[in-house]
Design an enzyme around this catalytic site. Sequence first.
Site, PDB file in Angstrom:
ATOM      1  N   HIS A 142       0.824  -1.222   0.000  1.00  0.00           N
ATOM      2  CA  HIS A 142       0.000   0.000   0.000  1.00  0.00           C
ATOM      3  C   HIS A 142       0.852   1.264   0.000  1.00  0.00           C
ATOM      4  CE1 HIS A 142      -3.237  -2.782   1.170  1.00  0.00           C
ATOM      5  NE2 HIS A 142      -2.374  -3.243   2.060  1.00  0.00           N
ATOM      6  N   SER A 162      15.426  20.779 -16.996  1.00  0.00           N
ATOM      7  CA  SER A 162      14.340  21.732 -17.184  1.00  0.00           C
ATOM      8  C   SER A 162      14.947  23.066 -17.591  1.00  0.00           C
ATOM      9  CB  SER A 162      13.563  21.877 -15.873  1.00  0.00           C
ATOM     10  OG  SER A 162      12.809  23.075 -15.897  1.00  0.00           O
ATOM     11  N   LYS A 201      16.433  20.831 -11.471  1.00  0.00           N
ATOM     12  CA  LYS A 201      15.726  19.578 -11.741  1.00  0.00           C
ATOM     13  C   LYS A 201      16.475  18.615 -12.649  1.00  0.00           C
ATOM     14  CE  LYS A 201      11.459  19.213 -11.761  1.00  0.00           C
ATOM     15  NZ  LYS A 201      10.131  19.188 -12.351  1.00  0.00           N
ATOM     16  N   GLU A 232       9.334   7.892 -17.866  1.00  0.00           N
ATOM     17  CA  GLU A 232       7.946   8.337 -18.067  1.00  0.00           C
ATOM     18  C   GLU A 232       7.458   8.008 -19.477  1.00  0.00           C
ATOM     19  OE1 GLU A 232       7.994  12.497 -17.018  1.00  0.00           O
ATOM     20  OE2 GLU A 232       8.246  12.065 -14.878  1.00  0.00           O
TER      21      GLU A 232
END
Length: 329
Positions: free
Chosen positions: A156, A277, A283, A290
């Site tokens: 979980h 970025s 970043k 992704e």
Amino acid sequence: MAQLWGGRFTKETDKLVYNFNASISFDQKFYEQDIRGSKAHVAMLARQGILTAEEKDQIEAGLDGILADVKSGKLEITSEYEDIHSFVEANLIDRIGDAGKKLHTGRSRNDQVALDMKLYVRDEIDETDELVKKLLEALQKIMEENVHTYMPGFTHLQKAQPVTLAHHVGAYFEMFVRDRSRLADIRKRMNTCPLGAGALAGTTYPLDREYTAQLLGFDGPTRNSMDSVSDRDYVIELLAAFSTIMMHMSRFCEEIIMWNSNEYRFVEIDDAYSTGSSIMPQKKNPDIAELVRGKTGRVYGALTSILTTMKGIPLAYNKDMQEDKELTF
Ligand code: ARG
């Protein structure tokens, strides 16, 4: 351009209709498989005495020439032909004359395209299996190096029990092992040769289907000719297996994305495999993971699409089946 089947027609095909119907823009992808299949067919025709040895040699040399010239870029596959089968046949006739017209003896484009697609899918299974094998080797290396790398195991998304990275990555190892066995299953089940089925009900020529099957590395010929030209189960199975591989990769990528976040800091993606970025220089983004996760959707889409295409098709061949190509490619 005169069509293969233009004999009984008195009017030119409408340009829009021609383009809508044509498949050369995508089925040119399996020119190699198409020629491989034709060479086996011709070898069989000669062995059965349907073609002379001389005709067979001429056709074979012509086909080899086309293959070499397409491969080297000397011969371009252009949209003036309806499909790859017409392209090869027209080029063969250009090269060797009348003997070229005998290539298609005892064959229909229906069993021809069924064969090409099977050869293509079989090659694709072998290539993908090799890639998954390499992935397993990479995972195994990570496991070997991380037998004592401790980390939280989650349920979980909550820290549950301590595990090792080897243990965690080993779970993915098992998934990809199953994926390889799925590919092997499909290969085994689909490995029968549809040549000889003709358009749907065979031909009166005394073909030796066992021989062509053997030449092309099949376990034997297909049993039912109508099924032979209208079976795309193996395409569905392939796309289902690919969907499962992508689902596994997507889960793995999702973990990399989380582990790479500021909150987890379990891993840092190598500079060579991440992006930055333009507005936030602090970043380092997991774009590649992704994108793998994102591209999974396309593969599911292809599976849903072919299932939907096939569900209402009466026996035997229908042109809907041409849609299997782009989805698979
Ligand atoms: N381009 C067609 C396909 O991919 C080849 C078969 C054509 N046969 C036919 N009856 N129109 O399915």
